[in-house]
Design a protein around this motif. Structure first.
Motif, short mmCIF file in Angstrom:
data_model
loop_
_atom_site.label_atom_id
_atom_site.label_comp_id
_atom_site.label_asym_id
_atom_site.label_seq_id
_atom_site.Cartn_x
_atom_site.Cartn_y
_atom_site.Cartn_z
N VAL A 2 0.72 -1.20 -0.16
CA VAL A 2 0.05 0.06 -0.04
C VAL A 2 0.97 1.30 0.01
O VAL A 2 1.87 1.22 0.90
CB VAL A 2 -0.81 -0.04 1.10
CG1 VAL A 2 -1.79 1.22 1.19
CG2 VAL A 2 -1.71 -1.32 1.33
N THR A 189 -11.12 0.33 -3.96
CA THR A 189 -10.03 0.73 -4.69
C THR A 189 -9.00 1.74 -3.88
O THR A 189 -7.78 1.57 -4.03
CB THR A 189 -10.31 1.55 -5.93
OG1 THR A 189 -10.89 2.91 -5.80
CG2 THR A 189 -11.17 0.69 -6.87
N HIS A 190 -9.46 2.67 -3.01
CA HIS A 190 -8.65 3.51 -2.34
C HIS A 190 -8.95 3.55 -1.11
O HIS A 190 -10.56 3.46 -0.90
CB HIS A 190 -8.51 4.77 -3.04
CG HIS A 190 -7.75 4.80 -4.36
ND1 HIS A 190 -8.39 4.35 -5.28
CD2 HIS A 190 -6.70 5.66 -4.79
CE1 HIS A 190 -7.67 4.20 -6.77
NE2 HIS A 190 -6.65 5.25 -6.18
N ASP A 224 -6.32 -5.41 -0.68
CA ASP A 224 -5.31 -5.08 -1.50
C ASP A 224 -5.27 -3.87 -2.07
O ASP A 224 -5.16 -3.44 -3.29
CB ASP A 224 -5.20 -6.36 -2.79
CG ASP A 224 -4.81 -7.72 -2.06
OD1 ASP A 224 -3.82 -7.80 -1.55
OD2 ASP A 224 -5.26 -8.63 -2.74
N CYS A 225 -5.88 -2.98 -1.16
CA CYS A 225 -5.98 -1.55 -1.53
C CYS A 225 -4.76 -0.93 -1.99
O CYS A 225 -3.54 -0.85 -1.44
CB CYS A 225 -6.49 -0.71 -0.56
SG CYS A 225 -6.73 0.91 -0.76
N GLU A 226 -4.69 -0.06 -3.15
CA GLU A 226 -3.47 0.37 -3.63
C GLU A 226 -2.86 1.73 -3.10
O GLU A 226 -1.71 1.79 -2.69
CB GLU A 226 -3.74 0.84 -5.24
CG GLU A 226 -4.15 -0.27 -6.19
CD GLU A 226 -4.59 -0.04 -7.60
OE1 GLU A 226 -4.05 0.99 -7.82
OE2 GLU A 226 -5.52 -0.69 -8.04
N TRP A 227 -4.10 2.43 -2.55
CA TRP A 227 -3.54 3.72 -1.96
C TRP A 227 -4.20 3.99 -0.64
O TRP A 227 -5.47 3.85 -0.47
CB TRP A 227 -3.97 4.80 -2.93
CG TRP A 227 -2.99 4.92 -4.14
CD1 TRP A 227 -3.20 4.36 -5.53
CD2 TRP A 227 -1.71 5.48 -4.06
NE1 TRP A 227 -2.24 4.54 -6.38
CE2 TRP A 227 -1.19 5.18 -5.56
CE3 TRP A 227 -0.88 6.24 -3.44
CZ2 TRP A 227 -0.06 5.65 -6.10
CZ3 TRP A 227 0.43 6.65 -3.99
CH2 TRP A 227 0.66 6.46 -5.39
#
Length: 254
Positions: A2, A189-190, A224-227
């Motif tokens: 992350v 997603t975020h 598994d959030c990207e940001w």
């Protein structure tokens, strides 16, 4: 892994150009930025140069829903195409609708209409290779039927519509943000790593409010959030707020 970004709304009160703001974000130790407001005031080439010299990625961008509706009217079609092209030049692959008025969450029919509206935008953006997400405040947690309106919005939208969960506003709305992320791992997603004082219904600095940041970070990782995107709606000292936000997030991620 992350990464951490800052929502540039946090710095909106500063009298500085966007490239200058990006320099301050880079100095604070962030991996990226989430664009909002004033993004068109500087030449794209200058913004790209600032991103590069500060080793910053574009996490996403907040864009008013009206600029994203691919309506039949020629003017609106032009605005949609221009918006997509502009953010593509900045390396943005996720456009976020940051706000819908409370009236969109007052009934099942209203939520379903909002969901259909987001689905149409998501389909148009998907055809252009761009992802759509929706960012919550607290009005999305009004009870519709026997559940928060946001839950119905997620259920009624296509999987192409992602969600940027704002932890602080979710808590103000009466929801446990970590549990919400855990329930909806496939749609998040975020995550806005924002804190809030629930009694006052106000944004506060990370660690000074009622959000369990460790739980939110753990849930973001599980999804598994990207940001993780830091935001403070009204900081007294924006630069100090951004610097403190980066430190708190880095500590939480260790």
């Amino acid at each position: 892994m992350v990464d951490i970004a800052v929502q540039l709304y946090t710095l909106r009160s500063l009298d500085a150009s966007l490239p200058e703001l990006l320099d301050r974000v880079g100095e604070a130790g962030y991996d990226g930025v989430e664009f909002a407001y004033r993004v068109r005031e500087s030449p794209v080439e200058d913004v790209l140069a600032a991103l590069e010299r500060n080793d910053l990625d574009a996490a996403s961008a907040h864009v008013p829903i009206e600029a994203l509706e691919d309506a039949p009217a020629e003017a609106l079609e032009d605005e949609f195409d221009e918006t997509v092209d502009f953010y593509d030049r900045l390396g943005v692959d996720t456009l976020v609708v940051p706000w819908l008025d409370a009236e969109h969450f007052e009934s099942a029919a209203a939520v379903d209409a909002a969901a259909a509206r987001l689905d149409d935008i998501a389909a148009a953006l998907d055809a252009a290779g761009v992802r759509l997400a929706y960012h919550n405040h607290d009005q999305e947690f009004a009870t519709v039927g026997d559940a928060p309106a946001l839950e119905r919005l997620i259920d009624r939208t296509d999987d192409r519509v992602g969600f940027e969960i704002d932890a602080g506003w979710a808590l103000v709305g009466g929801s446990d943000p970590a549990a919400l992320i855990d329930r909806r791992t496939d749609r998040v997603t975020h995550v806005h790593a924002a804190d809030a004082d629930v009694d006052r219904g106000e944004s506060v600095a990370l660690g000074e409010g009622d959000v369990d940041l460790d739980a939110v970070v753990a849930s973001a990782r599980n999804a598994d959030c990207e940001w993780l995107v830091y935001e403070h709606d009204d900081p007294a000292d924006p630069i100090a707020s951004v610097e403190q936000g980066a430190k708190v997030l880095r500590d939480a991620l260790e």
